[in-house]
Design a protein around this motif. Structure first.
Motif, PDB file in Angstrom:
ATOM      1  N   TYR A  74     -28.880 -11.669 -10.922  1.00 49.86           N
ATOM      2  CA  TYR A  74     -29.354 -12.446 -12.055  1.00 49.86           C
ATOM      3  C   TYR A  74     -28.958 -11.264 -13.157  1.00 49.86           C
ATOM      4  O   TYR A  74     -29.082 -10.141 -13.146  1.00 49.86           O
ATOM      5  CB  TYR A  74     -30.728 -12.240 -11.888  1.00 49.86           C
ATOM      6  CG  TYR A  74     -31.443 -12.843 -10.688  1.00 49.86           C
ATOM      7  CD1 TYR A  74     -31.400 -12.215  -9.547  1.00 49.86           C
ATOM      8  CD2 TYR A  74     -31.656 -14.275 -10.750  1.00 49.86           C
ATOM      9  CE1 TYR A  74     -31.870 -12.577  -8.389  1.00 49.86           C
ATOM     10  CE2 TYR A  74     -32.309 -14.819  -9.619  1.00 49.86           C
ATOM     11  CZ  TYR A  74     -32.596 -14.041  -8.317  1.00 49.86           C
ATOM     12  OH  TYR A  74     -32.854 -14.344  -7.226  1.00 49.86           O
ATOM     13  N   TYR A 109     -30.403 -10.552 -17.256  1.00 48.74           N
ATOM     14  CA  TYR A 109     -31.322 -10.775 -18.156  1.00 48.74           C
ATOM     15  C   TYR A 109     -31.278 -10.088 -19.513  1.00 48.74           C
ATOM     16  O   TYR A 109     -30.556  -9.206 -19.333  1.00 48.74           O
ATOM     17  CB  TYR A 109     -32.814 -10.333 -17.612  1.00 48.74           C
ATOM     18  CG  TYR A 109     -33.531 -11.263 -16.757  1.00 48.74           C
ATOM     19  CD1 TYR A 109     -33.001 -11.214 -15.065  1.00 48.74           C
ATOM     20  CD2 TYR A 109     -34.427 -11.955 -16.404  1.00 48.74           C
ATOM     21  CE1 TYR A 109     -33.376 -11.811 -14.023  1.00 48.74           C
ATOM     22  CE2 TYR A 109     -34.993 -12.903 -15.524  1.00 48.74           C
ATOM     23  CZ  TYR A 109     -34.371 -12.719 -14.270  1.00 48.74           C
ATOM     24  OH  TYR A 109     -34.872 -13.425 -13.217  1.00 48.74           O
ATOM     25  N   GLY A 121     -39.975  -5.133 -27.456  1.00 44.55           N
ATOM     26  CA  GLY A 121     -41.251  -5.628 -27.414  1.00 44.55           C
ATOM     27  C   GLY A 121     -41.423  -6.792 -26.823  1.00 44.55           C
ATOM     28  O   GLY A 121     -42.671  -7.336 -26.562  1.00 44.55           O
ATOM     29  N   GLN A 122     -40.412  -7.198 -26.214  1.00 44.08           N
ATOM     30  CA  GLN A 122     -40.679  -8.519 -25.351  1.00 44.08           C
ATOM     31  C   GLN A 122     -40.378  -8.498 -24.064  1.00 44.08           C
ATOM     32  O   GLN A 122     -39.709  -7.274 -23.469  1.00 44.08           O
ATOM     33  CB  GLN A 122     -39.731  -9.672 -25.881  1.00 44.08           C
ATOM     34  CG  GLN A 122     -40.087 -10.103 -27.258  1.00 44.08           C
ATOM     35  CD  GLN A 122     -39.215 -10.877 -27.774  1.00 44.08           C
ATOM     36  OE1 GLN A 122     -38.381 -11.647 -27.085  1.00 44.08           O
ATOM     37  NE2 GLN A 122     -39.054 -11.113 -29.198  1.00 44.08           N
ATOM     38  N   GLY A 123     -40.816  -9.436 -22.973  1.00 44.74           N
ATOM     39  CA  GLY A 123     -40.306  -9.467 -21.700  1.00 44.74           C
ATOM     40  C   GLY A 123     -38.846  -9.856 -21.557  1.00 44.74           C
ATOM     41  O   GLY A 123     -38.141 -10.369 -22.401  1.00 44.74           O
ATOM     42  N   PRO A 124     -38.104  -9.428 -20.338  1.00 44.17           N
ATOM     43  CA  PRO A 124     -36.849  -9.759 -20.134  1.00 44.17           C
ATOM     44  C   PRO A 124     -36.600 -11.442 -20.128  1.00 44.17           C
ATOM     45  O   PRO A 124     -37.674 -12.004 -19.769  1.00 44.17           O
ATOM     46  CB  PRO A 124     -36.633  -9.375 -18.578  1.00 44.17           C
ATOM     47  CG  PRO A 124     -37.597  -8.272 -18.584  1.00 44.17           C
ATOM     48  CD  PRO A 124     -38.829  -8.667 -19.299  1.00 44.17           C
ATOM     49  N   GLU A 125     -35.777 -11.815 -20.501  1.00 42.55           N
ATOM     50  CA  GLU A 125     -35.452 -13.679 -20.493  1.00 42.55           C
ATOM     51  C   GLU A 125     -34.127 -13.797 -19.746  1.00 42.55           C
ATOM     52  O   GLU A 125     -33.232 -13.062 -19.834  1.00 42.55           O
ATOM     53  CB  GLU A 125     -35.064 -13.908 -21.987  1.00 42.55           C
ATOM     54  CG  GLU A 125     -36.483 -13.773 -22.790  1.00 42.55           C
ATOM     55  CD  GLU A 125     -36.340 -14.272 -24.336  1.00 42.55           C
ATOM     56  OE1 GLU A 125     -37.264 -14.887 -24.913  1.00 42.55           O
ATOM     57  OE2 GLU A 125     -35.157 -14.239 -24.724  1.00 42.55           O
ATOM     58  N   PHE A 126     -34.336 -14.754 -18.916  1.00 39.17           N
ATOM     59  CA  PHE A 126     -33.165 -15.131 -18.112  1.00 39.17           C
ATOM     60  C   PHE A 126     -32.051 -15.327 -18.714  1.00 39.17           C
ATOM     61  O   PHE A 126     -32.011 -16.172 -19.551  1.00 39.17           O
ATOM     62  CB  PHE A 126     -33.956 -16.272 -16.933  1.00 39.17           C
ATOM     63  CG  PHE A 126     -32.729 -16.811 -16.382  1.00 39.17           C
ATOM     64  CD1 PHE A 126     -32.097 -18.207 -16.616  1.00 39.17           C
ATOM     65  CD2 PHE A 126     -32.407 -16.135 -15.131  1.00 39.17           C
ATOM     66  CE1 PHE A 126     -31.216 -18.541 -15.745  1.00 39.17           C
ATOM     67  CE2 PHE A 126     -31.223 -16.692 -14.393  1.00 39.17           C
ATOM     68  CZ  PHE A 126     -30.830 -18.308 -14.816  1.00 39.17           C
ATOM     69  N   PHE A 159     -34.144  -4.515 -10.241  1.00 40.16           N
ATOM     70  CA  PHE A 159     -33.409  -4.072 -11.536  1.00 40.16           C
ATOM     71  C   PHE A 159     -32.769  -3.094 -11.498  1.00 40.16           C
ATOM     72  O   PHE A 159     -33.077  -1.913 -11.090  1.00 40.16           O
ATOM     73  CB  PHE A 159     -34.540  -4.325 -12.582  1.00 40.16           C
ATOM     74  CG  PHE A 159     -34.909  -5.860 -12.797  1.00 40.16           C
ATOM     75  CD1 PHE A 159     -35.695  -6.553 -12.122  1.00 40.16           C
ATOM     76  CD2 PHE A 159     -34.375  -6.635 -13.789  1.00 40.16           C
ATOM     77  CE1 PHE A 159     -36.091  -7.922 -12.358  1.00 40.16           C
ATOM     78  CE2 PHE A 159     -34.507  -8.007 -14.021  1.00 40.16           C
ATOM     79  CZ  PHE A 159     -35.526  -8.514 -13.407  1.00 40.16           C
ATOM     80  N   PHE A 197     -45.341  -5.707 -16.381  1.00 41.39           N
ATOM     81  CA  PHE A 197     -45.112  -6.910 -16.702  1.00 41.39           C
ATOM     82  C   PHE A 197     -45.296  -7.727 -15.220  1.00 41.39           C
ATOM     83  O   PHE A 197     -45.200  -7.245 -13.978  1.00 41.39           O
ATOM     84  CB  PHE A 197     -43.250  -7.065 -16.749  1.00 41.39           C
ATOM     85  CG  PHE A 197     -42.978  -6.694 -18.028  1.00 41.39           C
ATOM     86  CD1 PHE A 197     -42.433  -5.437 -18.257  1.00 41.39           C
ATOM     87  CD2 PHE A 197     -43.237  -7.488 -19.042  1.00 41.39           C
ATOM     88  CE1 PHE A 197     -41.848  -5.173 -19.620  1.00 41.39           C
ATOM     89  CE2 PHE A 197     -42.681  -7.146 -20.382  1.00 41.39           C
ATOM     90  CZ  PHE A 197     -42.099  -6.144 -20.610  1.00 41.39           C
ATOM     91  N   LEU A 201     -36.843 -15.383 -12.626  1.00 44.91           N
ATOM     92  CA  LEU A 201     -37.947 -15.008 -12.886  1.00 44.91           C
ATOM     93  C   LEU A 201     -38.492 -15.275 -14.236  1.00 44.91           C
ATOM     94  O   LEU A 201     -37.503 -15.004 -15.305  1.00 44.91           O
ATOM     95  CB  LEU A 201     -37.940 -13.551 -12.642  1.00 44.91           C
ATOM     96  CG  LEU A 201     -38.206 -12.867 -11.155  1.00 44.91           C
ATOM     97  CD1 LEU A 201     -37.833 -11.494 -11.057  1.00 44.91           C
ATOM     98  CD2 LEU A 201     -39.632 -13.053 -10.823  1.00 44.91           C
ATOM     99  N   PHE A 220     -41.135 -13.877 -17.166  1.00 46.00           N
ATOM    100  CA  PHE A 220     -41.820 -13.006 -17.445  1.00 46.00           C
ATOM    101  C   PHE A 220     -43.100 -13.124 -18.375  1.00 46.00           C
ATOM    102  O   PHE A 220     -42.667 -14.114 -19.588  1.00 46.00           O
ATOM    103  CB  PHE A 220     -40.959 -11.833 -18.138  1.00 46.00           C
ATOM    104  CG  PHE A 220     -40.197 -10.957 -16.996  1.00 46.00           C
ATOM    105  CD1 PHE A 220     -38.843 -11.364 -16.354  1.00 46.00           C
ATOM    106  CD2 PHE A 220     -40.656  -9.741 -16.441  1.00 46.00           C
ATOM    107  CE1 PHE A 220     -38.234 -10.791 -15.538  1.00 46.00           C
ATOM    108  CE2 PHE A 220     -39.794  -8.960 -15.553  1.00 46.00           C
ATOM    109  CZ  PHE A 220     -38.633  -9.557 -15.056  1.00 46.00           C
ATOM    110  N   GLY A 221     -44.056 -12.512 -18.301  1.00 51.08           N
ATOM    111  CA  GLY A 221     -45.073 -12.581 -19.364  1.00 51.08           C
ATOM    112  C   GLY A 221     -44.487 -11.507 -20.383  1.00 51.08           C
ATOM    113  O   GLY A 221     -43.454 -10.730 -20.194  1.00 51.08           O
ATOM    114  N   ALA A 222     -45.225 -11.447 -21.553  1.00 49.86           N
ATOM    115  CA  ALA A 222     -45.070 -10.562 -22.616  1.00 49.86           C
ATOM    116  C   ALA A 222     -45.270  -9.037 -22.309  1.00 49.86           C
ATOM    117  O   ALA A 222     -44.931  -8.086 -23.039  1.00 49.86           O
ATOM    118  CB  ALA A 222     -45.894 -10.794 -23.838  1.00 49.86           C
ATOM    119  N   PHE A 233     -44.292  -5.499 -12.372  1.00 51.91           N
ATOM    120  CA  PHE A 233     -43.341  -4.468 -12.576  1.00 51.91           C
ATOM    121  C   PHE A 233     -44.021  -3.556 -13.536  1.00 51.91           C
ATOM    122  O   PHE A 233     -44.711  -3.855 -14.293  1.00 51.91           O
ATOM    123  CB  PHE A 233     -41.938  -5.071 -13.045  1.00 51.91           C
ATOM    124  CG  PHE A 233     -41.010  -5.889 -12.346  1.00 51.91           C
ATOM    125  CD1 PHE A 233     -41.352  -7.125 -12.390  1.00 51.91           C
ATOM    126  CD2 PHE A 233     -40.078  -5.131 -11.571  1.00 51.91           C
ATOM    127  CE1 PHE A 233     -40.673  -8.135 -11.664  1.00 51.91           C
ATOM    128  CE2 PHE A 233     -39.343  -6.464 -10.636  1.00 51.91           C
ATOM    129  CZ  PHE A 233     -39.429  -7.808 -10.806  1.00 51.91           C
TER     130      PHE A 233
END
Lengths: 110, 113
Positions: free
Chosen positions: B33, B35, B40-45, B104, A86, A98, A100-102, A35
């Motif tokens: 879903y 999230y 500064g972080q990736g999405p979290e489920f 998304f 991402f 899913l 995700f990485g940072a 993404f």
């Protein structure tokens, strides 16, 4: 749980340069997506690529599932490529979320 | 609709209040879903619906968070007694079936003051 590591964390490019972003994952995956999150926060689908190679314009991606990594190639970068990239994976075995990485934060300067 | 739609785009609420966030998935998508993304972080489920049922809610942080999808389309994420730590962007995604390509929405930015 599965670990997803992206590198580099930050990348600064001059317009026109090429780059490779990497995503390593610690376990087998059923699904891998790349993404681009634009400055307005929208996650834009780049590739759905559990394995193999795909190309879309200046972007291409390769996933080597047996070696647990994926690469995203950006050629002839443009300022509009700036943002966060991402990688996200789904584990096999009925897990449908899913992970995700940072992310890799990319800035392309004119 | 053409894409996943989330409303509102922004929500500011006072600590302790109740909020509802809405998600309209892509028409025909059976999987939905939620999230959460902190700065500064990736999405979290948070939670995954297959049809009307919550197939996996293991990501909900505590019992103040709840989500429904009563008719298998629109979903609402509900947060009770909001705390400042709940401030984040809440993202919704949908896919045709489980484990297929997910798309998304633009997210709801929640700020608890």
């Amino acid at each position: 749980g599965i670990q997803v590591e992206q590198s580099p964390p930050d990348l600064i490019l001059q317009e026109g340069a090429n780059s490779t972003l990497r995503c390593n994952f610690s376990d087998s995956v059923n699904n891998l997506q790349w993404f681009h999150q634009n400055p307005w926060g929208q996650l834009i689908n780049l590739f759905y690529i559990p394995s193999g190679t795909k190309q879309n314009g200046r972007l291409s991606a390769t996933t080597v599932a047996t070696e647990r990594y994926s690469l995203l190639y950006i050629s002839s970068s443009q300022t509009t490529d700036s943002g966060v990239y991402f990688c996200a994976v789904i584990r096999p075995g009925g897990y449908n979320k899913l992970i995700f990485g940072a992310g890799t934060r990319l800035a392309v300067h004119p | 609709g053409a894409g996943v739609s989330q409303t509102p785009s922004n929500k500011v609420t006072e600590k302790g209040k109740y909020v509802e966030l809405r998600c309209d998935p892509i028409s025909g998508h059976t999987a939905l879903y939620w999230y959460r993304q902190s700065l500064g972080q990736g999405p979290e489920f948070l939670i995954y619906f297959q049809g009307t049922g919550a197939a996996d809610d293991s990501g909900l942080p505590n019992d103040r968070f709840f989500a429904v999808r009563p008719e298998g389309s629109v979903s609402t994420l509900k947060i009770q007694r909001t705390e400042r730590g709940d401030s984040a962007v809440y993202l919704c995604a949908s896919s045709l079936f489980a484990n297929t390509e997910a798309f998304f929405g633009q997210g709801t930015r929640l700020t608890v003051v």
